[in-house]
Each structure stands twice: as structure tokens, then as C-alpha cells.
Design an enzyme around this catalytic site. Structure first.
Site, PDB file in Angstrom:
ATOM      1  N   LYS A 194       8.365  45.800   6.710  1.00 17.23           N
ATOM      2  CA  LYS A 194       7.700  46.083   8.224  1.00 17.23           C
ATOM      3  C   LYS A 194       8.608  45.498   8.970  1.00 17.23           C
ATOM      4  CE  LYS A 194       4.858  43.747  10.524  1.00 17.23           C
ATOM      5  NZ  LYS A 194       4.807  42.376  11.165  1.00 17.23           N
ATOM      6  N   LYS A 200      -3.118  40.511  -0.560  1.00 20.14           N
ATOM      7  CA  LYS A 200      -4.007  39.296  -0.352  1.00 20.14           C
ATOM      8  C   LYS A 200      -5.307  39.671  -1.590  1.00 20.14           C
ATOM      9  CE  LYS A 200      -2.635  37.896   4.261  1.00 20.14           C
ATOM     10  NZ  LYS A 200      -2.169  36.545   4.236  1.00 20.14           N
ATOM     11  N   LYS A 217      -2.507  35.934  19.038  1.00 21.03           N
ATOM     12  CA  LYS A 217      -1.903  34.545  18.737  1.00 21.03           C
ATOM     13  C   LYS A 217      -2.438  33.638  19.563  1.00 21.03           C
ATOM     14  CE  LYS A 217       1.681  36.478  16.246  1.00 21.03           C
ATOM     15  NZ  LYS A 217       1.664  36.396  15.020  1.00 21.03           N
ATOM     16  N   HIS A 246      -1.602  45.683   9.426  1.00 18.78           N
ATOM     17  CA  HIS A 246      -2.778  44.766   8.615  1.00 18.78           C
ATOM     18  C   HIS A 246      -4.031  45.085   9.302  1.00 18.78           C
ATOM     19  CE1 HIS A 246       1.183  42.823   8.150  1.00 18.78           C
ATOM     20  NE2 HIS A 246       0.985  41.945   9.065  1.00 18.78           N
ATOM     21  N   HIS A 283       2.178  43.184   3.606  1.00 15.78           N
ATOM     22  CA  HIS A 283       1.855  42.085   2.645  1.00 15.78           C
ATOM     23  C   HIS A 283       0.355  41.655   2.870  1.00 15.78           C
ATOM     24  CE1 HIS A 283       1.838  39.365   6.474  1.00 15.78           C
ATOM     25  NE2 HIS A 283       1.241  38.642   5.770  1.00 15.78           N
ATOM     26  N   ARG A 287      26.126  39.424   4.392  1.00 12.84           N
ATOM     27  CA  ARG A 287      27.348  39.604   4.858  1.00 12.84           C
ATOM     28  C   ARG A 287      28.234  38.440   4.547  1.00 12.84           C
ATOM     29  NH1 ARG A 287      27.174  42.610  10.525  1.00 12.84           N
ATOM     30  NH2 ARG A 287      25.517  41.086  10.807  1.00 12.84           N
TER      31      ARG A 287
END
Ligand code: BG6
Length: 491
Positions: A148, A182, A338, A241, A178, A45
Site C-alpha cells: 500500500k 491479522k 494518531k 484497514h 496487512h 539500487r
């Protein structure tokens, strides 16, 4: 026949475009992988000139691509378009026509946008005729790449599939994961089906359990908190994934590497994942949130953008079952989190013990025999394969030691693995959808994930705390039972 391919990136002012997409396109250009000249049109935009856009990308150009960049940059142009404003979309259509040879130019629309904009953008493109190519797609194609996350549960993914498929055919839609770009993830299939020695063992008769871990040290760096808090580990990593890796590890041999042959086999595995009843979730799934620790001064609930009372998980571990002939009864132990101790993605196939231990003799009671054989597929950051076994230690008697055969990608004289987006963008431009997710795959993965989330919503399932920098909640170890062992600590 089209002589030009146009890549129209919606959301071009975002991070993904500068950090991943443009460097990936540039690397393909530098390696002369494109058969036709490209025109890259950044759309957002905000207004800026072509030159301003090119200059803003400069800092993202890797040193080894500097020379190629000066040849590539002139193919980039910018259009300020608000897709909800009709004239602006028409302006884009006119711009694309003027840049190219009219309708026969190939066009790839890359939606690097917030998911809520996927459907409205496609609708607008369609209503302005931008998705109409020549009748014969060989003369010039139209394709759409969707980033995604694809939906946030099964109903929303279904609705999105339905809506997109009103405007494009499934073979025009390229849903990205993604991880499939790999090299080491692609190697799962090659390794299994191009070698004759592993596949005969790749089943419940010989394998006792399969572990798939995607561990990350990163937490809510940058401004990720707000997005992540609405997703959590199961939506952000497992639905896509982790389950994609599982599908590649567990699928039957496809009849060819054609997109639909491979994807149909993956769908069969994903639909064979046993959904959990809400009352089973606490037993088969462990979830957790990281806490402040000596390595991180903030816990998840203190992160910017995160609700201080959030019940979003930053760690999840699942004991999954695949109800099919090959895997019935074999646990698939899946884990992602994480702020863990180490970044690594790994698949571990643990083989059964020999039927009798000739050295120790018949065992009594609860003693767990050593599991000598496991095959580890190292996906990242170490890339390779390890096979462990016992050998006799030289000397009197029979003492066995665990040993390992290994292969490292770094030993191949092939340079470092190309970034995932380089391969995926090239495949999308070439129309090869093998490494993209089909609509039914997304839906099957959501069906499994939703069954877990329903348990979290309906039952009193604990949220375990774990120290940032640790291996995750201790309780995740309880997902291994009997002599099955425990989570790998990485290579
Ligand atoms: C993304 C997730 O899809 O994958 C991120 O949204 C995650 O949360 C990332 O960090 C991991 O990707 P990679 O390639 O670094 O393992």
C-alpha cells in the site's frame, strides 16, 4: 513443474524488508511451511554483497529464530538494479535464470517500493520478459505483490489498476492490506459464519449501530512526517484497514472461502457505502490534528517533515451508512487517529433494547434505556471477544447489573498470533488471494473516501485540535445521536 520458488524483493534496502518480510519468510521456513526451496533475491539500487545483506539483517532476527536463520540465510542473495536502466534489469533476468531452472521456476515479485515506482517497475519487468512464465501457469507461476498505498484517490487507483493489468492478470496481482493477515481480523468471518447463534442477529433488526475504532498512540515517530502529511488518517488508515474491517463485518455470507467468492461479497458492501455530498461532510465526518500536550512536546504541525500550515488530519471519525437490505439505516461509526490515549482496534456491535422494560415500565420522554447488549470483537493488542448482558443482582427486588462473557486468544493453547506478514507471504506463495484486495475493492473504497475528501476541499469544514494522549476531538462524540451511546474507550 517448478521445483524452486524465487522471491524477488524490490526495495530490499528499506525498513519493511528487514523488519517484516525477512522475519516473516524466516518464520515460515522455521515452521517448515514451504513446500519448495526458496531463493530470495533482494533488489535495490545500492550495491552490496550477499554477505553484507545477510549481516545487515542479523539485528532483525528474533531470538527464537536464530537457529533457523543459519539454515535460511544462504538462500538470500543481493542484486543492485536500477529498474530504469535496461542492462541492469537484463542482468537481473540472467541472474534469476542462472539461479534456478529457467522459466519453470516460480517467481514472486514483491514491490516494497514507493507507489510511484509500482507501474514503471512492472513495465520494465514485463519488457524484459520477467513476467512471462510457462504457458501453463501450473508449471511455474509469476506473481506480483504490491504494497500500500494503492493510489491516492479513485482516478489514480484506476489508472494504476489499468496500467498493472496491461502486464499481469488480476489473478497474478496480490494487493496487500496487512490487517487482513491479522488472526483476529480473519476471525471476523469465521466467528460470524461458523457459529449459528450470531448471524441471525447480525442485521438492522437487532443491531442499532456498529463502531469500528483503530486507535493508535504512535504519532510521527521516525521519519514518517513527510509521507504522512501527504496522506492523512483517511488515506493512511480508513481507505484500507478500516474499510476492510467494515467489509468483513458487514458482508453477506460468501458461497465459499475462495478468493473471488469472498472478495465479491466485500465489493458489494463497499459499493453500497453511501457517498457523501460535499455539504454533508461537516455533519457526518469529524477531523482533527493533535496538539502538543503534557505527554508529547510537539503537536502535529511542529513535526519534522510536516508543513507548518498543513491541513492533513491525524484523526478522522465518520458516520457512514450502508445502503443495502441488511444494514439500511444503521450507522457505522468509524474512527482512526494518531497520538490517542490508547492503542486498540475494536469492533463494537450494539444491539437494540428489548421492546419493553418490564422493570422500569413504559418510559416517558427523552430517557434513554440502558443498552445491555453489545458484542465486542477485540482485534489488537488485546485479542478476543466480549458479549455483555444484564443479570439480576442477588437479593430482594430486581436490580440488574451489566455482566460479560469473554474469550481471550491468550487462553487458547496456540501461542501468540503469528505476525500478519507471515500468513500473507505464505498465501501469496501458495496462490491464495482471499486475504488480498481485488482491484474493484480498492476502487470502491476510494470512491467513498473521495466523497469525504471532496467535502473537505470544497466546503468550510473545521479541523479540530485535540491534545496528544487524549481521546481525540470532543466533537467526534456528536456523530452518535439520540440514545446511541458514545465511542468505546477500549477494553
Ligand atoms: C500502516 C499505516 O498501514 O498501518 C501506519 O501506514 C499505521 O500509519 C499502521 O501505524 C498500523 O498497523 P498496526 O498493524 O500497527 O496496527
Amino acid at each position: 513443474m517448478a521445483d524452486i520458488s524465487q522471491i524477488v524483493i524490490f526495495g530490499a534496502s528499506g525498513d519493511l524488508t528487514s523488519r517484516k518480510l525477512i522475519p516473516a519468510l524466516l518464520r515460515n521456513f522455521a515452521e517448515q511451511r514451504f513446500h519448495k526451496p526458496l531463493q530470495i533475491i533482494g533488489v535495490s539500487r545500492s550495491a552490496r554483497s550477499d554477505v553484507e545483506w545477510r549481516e545487515s539483517l542479523d539485528e532483525w532476527i528474533p531470538d527464537d529464530l536464530r537457529a533457523a536463520w543459519s539454515g535460511f540465510a544462504p538462500s538470500l542473495s543481493w542484486r543492485a538494479v536500477d529498474a530504469s536502466v535496461g542492462e541492469q534489469t537484463q542482468g537481473l533476468a540472467d541472474h534469476l535464470e542462472a539461479l534456478a531452472e529457467g522459466r519453470t521456476a516460480n517467481r514472486l515479485f514483491y514491490l516494497a517500493l514507493k507507489p510511484s515506482l509500482f507501474a514503471p517497475t512492472i513495465r520494465t519487468l514485463s519488457s524484459h520478459g520477467l513476467l512471462d512464465g510457462p504457458k501453463d501457469p501450473k508449471l511455474g507461476w509469476r506473481r506480483v505483490v504490491v504494497e500500500k498505498p494503492f493510489g491516492r484517490d479513485l482516478p489514480s487507483a484506476r489508472a494504476l489498476n489499468r496500467e498493472l493489468l496491461e502486464h499481469v492478470r488480476e489473478d497474478q496481482l496480490f494487493r496487500i492490506d496487512h490487517y487482513l493477515g491479522k488472526e483476529t481480523v480473519q476471525n471476523i468471518l469465521s466467528f460470524r459464519f461458523q457459529n449459528a447463534i450470531f448471524e441471525p442477529l447480525w442485521n438492522r433488526k437487532h443491531i442499532e449501530s456498529v463502531e469500528i475504532s483503530v486507535c493508535e498512540t504512535v504519532a510521527m515517530e521516525g521519519k514518517r512526517g513527510a509521507y504522512y502529511d501527504s496522506a492523512g488518517a483517511i488515506r493512511d488508515m480508513v481507505q484500507n484497514h478500516v474499510l476492510q474491517i467494515l467489509a468483513l463485518v458487514a458482508m453477506e455470507p460468501p458461497t465459499s472461502m475462495a478468493a473471488d467468492a469472498v472478495r465479491s461479497e466485500k465489493v458489494k458492501v463497499l459499493t453500497a457505502l453511501r457517498p457523501m455530498r460535499p455539504d454533508q461532510v461537516a455533519e457526518h465526518v469529524v477531523r482533527g490534528q493533535y496538539l502538543a500536550s503534557p505527554v508529547r512536546d510537539r503537536g502535529y504541525l511542529e513535526e519534522e517533515g510536516v508543513d507548518p500550515a498543513s491541513s492533513t488530519e491525524t484523526f478522522v471519525a465518520v458516520r457512514a451508512q450502508i445502503d443495502n437490505w441488511r444494514w439500511s439505516g444503521i450507522p457505522f461509526l468509524l474512527r482512526s487517529g494518531k497520538a490517542l490515549h490508547k492503542r486498540y482496534t475494536e469492533v463494537v456491535l450494539r444491539f437494540r433494547t428489548p421492546p419493553l422494560d418490564l422493570l422500569a415500565g413504559p418510559s416517558e420522554g427523552e430517557h434513554c434505556a440502558l443498552r445491555p447488549n453489545d458484542l465486542r470483537l477485540l482485534i489488537q493488542p488485546e485479542e478476543g471477544v466480549r458479549l455483555s448482558f444484564l443479570v439480576k443482582r442477588p437479593g430482594p427486588g430486581m436490580t440488574m447489573v451489566k455482566s460479560e462473557l469473554g474469550f481471550d486468544y491468550s487462553d487458547l493453547d496456540a501461542g501468540s498470533s503469528p505476525p500478519a506478514y507471515q500468513r500473507l507471504l505464505l498465501d501469496a506463495i501458495e496462490g491464495n488471494a482471499t486475504l488480498f484486495i481485488r482491484g474493484d475493492e480498492v476502487e470502491a473504497a476510494w470512491a467513498f473516501v473521495d466523497s469525504i475528501r471532496a467535502g473537505w476541499d470544497q466546503e468550510d469544514v473545521p479541523m479540530f485540535g485535540y491534545e496528544a494522549g487524549s481521546h481525540g476531538p470532543e466533537e467526534a462524540n456528536n456523530l452518535f445521536v439520540g440514545c446511541e451511546g458514545t465511542w468505546s474507550i477500549g477494553p
